[in-house]
Enzyme design. Structure first.
Site, PDB file in Angstrom:
ATOM      1  N   ASP A  17       2.516   4.423  10.013  1.00 40.74           N
ATOM      2  CA  ASP A  17       1.388   4.939  10.771  1.00 40.74           C
ATOM      3  C   ASP A  17       0.233   5.039   9.772  1.00 40.74           C
ATOM      4  O   ASP A  17       0.458   5.178   8.566  1.00 40.74           O
ATOM      5  CB  ASP A  17       1.750   6.318  11.341  1.00 40.74           C
ATOM      6  CG  ASP A  17       0.551   7.023  11.934  1.00 40.74           C
ATOM      7  OD1 ASP A  17      -0.076   6.460  12.860  1.00 40.74           O
ATOM      8  OD2 ASP A  17       0.230   8.126  11.457  1.00 40.74           O
ATOM      9  N   ASP A  19      -3.194   7.099  10.066  1.00 42.91           N
ATOM     10  CA  ASP A  19      -3.848   8.399   9.892  1.00 42.91           C
ATOM     11  C   ASP A  19      -2.824   9.523   9.787  1.00 42.91           C
ATOM     12  O   ASP A  19      -1.981   9.694  10.654  1.00 42.91           O
ATOM     13  CB  ASP A  19      -4.798   8.667  11.060  1.00 42.91           C
ATOM     14  CG  ASP A  19      -5.852   7.576  11.188  1.00 42.91           C
ATOM     15  OD1 ASP A  19      -6.442   7.201  10.154  1.00 42.91           O
ATOM     16  OD2 ASP A  19      -6.075   7.085  12.306  1.00 42.91           O
TER      17      ASP A  19
END
Length: 184
Positions: A17, A19
């Site tokens: 992922d 952020d």
């Protein structure tokens, strides 16, 4: 997906992922100058590259669908993060809002499947590392494994619900590289 962790020879790729996992979470960030790597992110990417494991990023970017960002803004931010990380194999993102009903937005499997396809590996040989349960659920939905790396934004219930967690990104990658040490 098997409830048994992957063996080392079966891990073909690690998908992160963006952020809150690789970079500081700046909501709806369209400015490459605001990109800051989280501790251990570069080292984690370097470890995987040294082991010949493909890498990629799977990221929900609803700011595009909400009209807060342009796709070009996200691409510029991704390029800056990629420069800081030392180049990852692929970057894929979902531009839709949470209510669009698309197949790509995590926790659905679309991003994981697309990233695996771009890397030329089966999704079931991928590990997804993220900071919220949607990341792990997307991995599961695609037949991959998921590792949760909680941060201040991660709900306690999400942490309690997940079997495979790590206190930080570098530990998560080391766990992937030594699957015999995964908690059972």
């Amino acid at each position: 997906m098997s409830e048994t962790p992957p063996t080392r020879r079966r891990v073909s790729a690690v998908l992160f992922d963006r952020d809150g996992t690789l970079v500081e979470d700046v909501p709806y960030n369209g400015d490459p100058d605001l990109v800051r790597l989280l501790p251990g992110a570069r080292e984690a990417a370097d470890l995987l590259r040294a082991e010949g494991i493909a890498t990629g990023v799977v990221s929900n970017q609803s700011g595009i669908g909400r009209g807060l960002l342009r796709e070009q803004d996200v691409i510029r931010v991704n390029r800056r993060a990629d420069e800081l990380l030392g180049t990852l194999g692929t970057w894929v993102f979902c531009p839709h809002t949470p209510y669009a009903g698309c197949a790509c937005r995590k926790p659905r499997p679309g991003l994981v499947v697309k990233a695996a396809r771009r890397l030329g590996v089966p999704p079931e040989t991928c590990v997804v590392i993220g900071d919220i349960q949607a990341d792990v659920l997307a991995a599961r939905a695609a037949g991959a494994w998921g590792v949760l790396v909680p941060n201040a934004a991660t709900l306690r219930a999400e942490v309690e619900a997940e079997r495979w967690t790590a206190p930080d990104l570098l530990t998560a990658v080391r766990m992937v590289l030594k699957p015999g040490e995964w908690p059972s």
